[in-house]
Design an enzyme around this catalytic site. Structure first.
Site, mmCIF file in Angstrom:
data_model
loop_
_atom_site.group_PDB
_atom_site.id
_atom_site.type_symbol
_atom_site.label_atom_id
_atom_site.label_comp_id
_atom_site.label_asym_id
_atom_site.label_seq_id
_atom_site.Cartn_x
_atom_site.Cartn_y
_atom_site.Cartn_z
ATOM 1 N N GLY A 15 111.467 16.398 -17.490
ATOM 2 C CA GLY A 15 110.831 17.278 -16.514
ATOM 3 C C GLY A 15 111.713 18.439 -16.093
ATOM 4 N N ASP A 38 111.994 9.230 -20.806
ATOM 5 C CA ASP A 38 110.756 9.825 -20.281
ATOM 6 C C ASP A 38 109.587 9.209 -21.038
ATOM 7 O OD1 ASP A 38 108.577 11.876 -19.616
ATOM 8 O OD2 ASP A 38 110.284 12.792 -18.617
ATOM 9 N N ASP A 56 108.179 4.214 -19.978
ATOM 10 C CA ASP A 56 107.155 4.339 -18.941
ATOM 11 C C ASP A 56 107.638 3.511 -17.754
ATOM 12 O OD1 ASP A 56 104.979 4.104 -17.269
ATOM 13 O OD2 ASP A 56 103.538 3.727 -18.877
ATOM 14 N N TYR A 146 100.510 12.651 -3.004
ATOM 15 C CA TYR A 146 101.934 12.843 -3.345
ATOM 16 C C TYR A 146 102.802 12.615 -2.107
ATOM 17 C CZ TYR A 146 106.132 15.518 -4.803
ATOM 18 O OH TYR A 146 107.415 15.934 -5.100
HETATM 19 P P1 NAD Z 1 108.361 17.080 -13.421
HETATM 20 O O1 NAD Z 1 106.901 16.892 -13.225
HETATM 21 O O2 NAD Z 1 108.840 18.342 -14.009
HETATM 22 O O3 NAD Z 1 108.950 15.879 -14.301
HETATM 23 C C1 NAD Z 1 108.560 14.562 -14.087
HETATM 24 C C2 NAD Z 1 108.733 13.819 -15.391
HETATM 25 O O4 NAD Z 1 108.277 12.479 -15.177
HETATM 26 C C3 NAD Z 1 107.909 14.403 -16.539
HETATM 27 O O5 NAD Z 1 108.747 14.718 -17.628
HETATM 28 C C4 NAD Z 1 106.927 13.282 -16.904
HETATM 29 O O6 NAD Z 1 106.685 13.178 -18.293
HETATM 30 C C5 NAD Z 1 107.658 12.069 -16.370
HETATM 31 N N1 NAD Z 1 106.749 10.935 -16.103
HETATM 32 C C6 NAD Z 1 105.516 10.945 -15.550
HETATM 33 N N2 NAD Z 1 105.014 9.710 -15.511
HETATM 34 C C7 NAD Z 1 105.951 8.880 -16.041
HETATM 35 C C8 NAD Z 1 106.029 7.495 -16.279
HETATM 36 N N3 NAD Z 1 105.008 6.683 -15.977
HETATM 37 N N4 NAD Z 1 107.158 6.995 -16.822
HETATM 38 C C9 NAD Z 1 108.192 7.807 -17.143
HETATM 39 N N5 NAD Z 1 108.175 9.138 -16.975
HETATM 40 C C10 NAD Z 1 107.070 9.676 -16.420
HETATM 41 O O7 NAD Z 1 109.064 16.798 -12.008
HETATM 42 P P2 NAD Z 1 110.445 17.340 -11.461
HETATM 43 O O8 NAD Z 1 110.175 18.641 -10.832
HETATM 44 O O9 NAD Z 1 111.497 17.245 -12.478
HETATM 45 O O10 NAD Z 1 110.671 16.305 -10.270
HETATM 46 C C11 NAD Z 1 111.585 15.238 -10.357
HETATM 47 C C12 NAD Z 1 111.580 14.538 -9.011
HETATM 48 O O11 NAD Z 1 111.926 15.483 -7.974
HETATM 49 C C13 NAD Z 1 110.215 13.949 -8.595
HETATM 50 O O12 NAD Z 1 110.424 12.766 -7.866
HETATM 51 C C14 NAD Z 1 109.660 15.013 -7.666
HETATM 52 O O13 NAD Z 1 108.743 14.474 -6.744
HETATM 53 C C15 NAD Z 1 110.916 15.509 -6.983
HETATM 54 N N6 NAD Z 1 110.762 16.836 -6.431
HETATM 55 C C16 NAD Z 1 110.647 17.920 -7.241
HETATM 56 C C17 NAD Z 1 110.475 19.173 -6.677
HETATM 57 C C18 NAD Z 1 110.327 20.407 -7.518
HETATM 58 O O14 NAD Z 1 110.041 21.496 -6.982
HETATM 59 N N7 NAD Z 1 110.540 20.339 -8.818
HETATM 60 C C19 NAD Z 1 110.436 19.313 -5.281
HETATM 61 C C20 NAD Z 1 110.513 18.167 -4.498
HETATM 62 C C21 NAD Z 1 110.711 16.940 -5.076
HETATM 63 N N1 SER Z 2 107.646 21.235 -5.741
HETATM 64 C C1 SER Z 2 106.958 20.050 -5.313
HETATM 65 C C2 SER Z 2 105.487 20.233 -5.378
HETATM 66 O O1 SER Z 2 105.048 21.337 -5.157
HETATM 67 C C3 SER Z 2 107.368 19.692 -3.911
HETATM 68 O O2 SER Z 2 107.625 18.351 -3.864
HETATM 69 O O3 SER Z 2 104.788 19.280 -5.612
#
Ligand code: NAD
Ligand code: SER
Length: 327
Positions: A15, A38, A56, A146
């Site tokens: 991700g 992933d 998963d 979420y």
């Molecule tokens: P993303 O959506 O880019 O990546 C998430 C990854 O999880 C994806 O590659 C997806 O294939 C994988 N995934 C989904 N279901 C799965 C499963 N069942 N088993 C294994 N893998 C699975 O998210 P991100 O932006 O990299 O976020 C990472 C963490 O940070 C998350 O917990 C998210 O809530 C948190 N977060 C992100 C942001 C942001 O702006 N990016 C902000 C706040 C919090």
């Molecule tokens: N960037 C994230 C979202 O928009 C915040 O957790 O879902």
């Protein structure tokens, strides 16, 4: 440090955050010590430079097999369904975000994993929460699935700290802006898409209204916060899985104005969709003084510095012919 204590598992590694956290951890701990996993195969080249396993997180047996195989001692649990995708499929958001986290915490407890990082989000807040400079300890009233899963996840993680002495830590991230992997279905994704579309098309149609102001952070600060929090002295922490962290707050119109400084003929239009209601329920800015006091949090990038760096990197990618954007 022994090889055993160094071995690290990253879930959701393909991700937005994992694509950059894995190389950062490998630079510190060694290429072979960081096991990227992933549901899907990684899209970025640098993730393939070390071990990768398909996993998963909702399947506990798969997770346990990988922890045993590599004798994992630390887990960075990034696998999740984000806000916009979660509103389109709330059942799946619950399944991955809650059952996946429960599996990680239980497996960690039973298989002698020493430390877990699990990110939370500004989505834990809601319409009843103060929206400006949102305090660390305040009303959590999410209106998205979420957000519901992130509130429950914070409580679950803190329960494992108190009940089982498991070292679990996490930040409430704001929107993360980056140029390596595109974001995976969140409400703050506009703040990344706008840069790609500015560089490629010189225009962007934003799915939020111009005055919508949200807290944000550039990826180098996000990585720094994760690494610094995981290195912090546990005895100094009063909070564990719910640290507010932030670096900047801006409205969509202010971001567009900053982009125009680099690209004067950039044009933006606004067509708000269902994500507007999500953004309207979140804070405009958050107070991260607890993170600053308990583990020395300090961001490096503000709006001006982040925008310059995003432009520099995306322009370079475009010039080299490797700026990939599906939009
Ligand atoms: P993303 O959506 O880019 O990546 C998430 C990854 O999880 C994806 O590659 C997806 O294939 C994988 N995934 C989904 N279901 C799965 C499963 N069942 N088993 C294994 N893998 C699975 O998210 P991100 O932006 O990299 O976020 C990472 C963490 O940070 C998350 O917990 C998210 O809530 C948190 N977060 C992100 C942001 C942001 O702006 N990016 C902000 C706040 C919090
Ligand atoms: N960037 C994230 C979202 O928009 C915040 O957790 O879902």
């Amino acid at each position: 440090m022994t090889a055993e204590t160094e071995t690290i598992l990253v879930t959701g590694a393909a991700g937005q955050i994992g694509s950059e956290l894995v190389p950062a951890l490998r630079a510190i701990f060694g290429q072979e010590k960081v096991i990227a996993t992933d549901l899907v195969q990684p899209k970025t080249e640098n993730l393939r430079l070390g071990p990768f396993e398909q996993l998963d997180v909702t399947q506990r047996s798969q997770l346990e097999a990988i922890i045993k195989k590599y004798r994992i001692k630390k887990i960075y649990h990034l696998a999740a369904i984000l806000s916009a995708t979660g509103e389109n499929n709330p059942q799946k958001a619950w399944e991955v975000n809650i059952n996946g986290l429960f599996n990680v915490l239980e497996a960690a407890r039973q298989l002698d994993v020493k430390q877990v990082f699990c990110p939370s989000s500004i989505a834990v807040f809601g319409p009843l929460t103060p929206r400006v400079n949102t305090p660390q300890d305040t009303i959590l009233s999410p209106t998205t699935m979420y957000g519901v899963t992130k509130v429950a996840g914070e409580h679950l993680a803190d329960y494992y700290v108190k009940k089982f002495n498991l070292d679990v830590r996490g930040c409430r991230f704001p929107g993360i802006i980056s140029h390596e992997a595109l974001p995976g279905g969140g409400t703050t994704d506009y703040a990344v898409a706008i840069f790609y579309e500015a560089v490629i098309y010189k225009r962007y149609t934003c799915f939020l209204r111009p005055e919508t102001r949200l807290p944000m952070m550039y990826m180098p600060d996000c990585l720094k916060s994760i690494i610094n929090l995981m290195e912090a002295d546990f005895s100094r922490l009063k909070h564990h899985s719910n640290f507010n962290v932030t670096a900047m707050s801006f409205s969509a119109a202010e971001l567009a104005a900053e982009i125009k400084k680099h690209l004067p003929d950039f044009e933006i239009t606004y067509q708000p969709d269902f994500r507007q209601a999500i953004a309207d329920s979140w804070p405009e800015s958050i107070d991260d003084s607890a993170a600053r006091e308990e583990w020395g949090w300090q961001p490096d990038y503000d709006l001006t510095r982040m925008t310059s760096d995003m432009f520099r990197v995306l322009q370079e990618k475009k010039a080299r012919g490797n700026l990939f954007y599906p939009g």
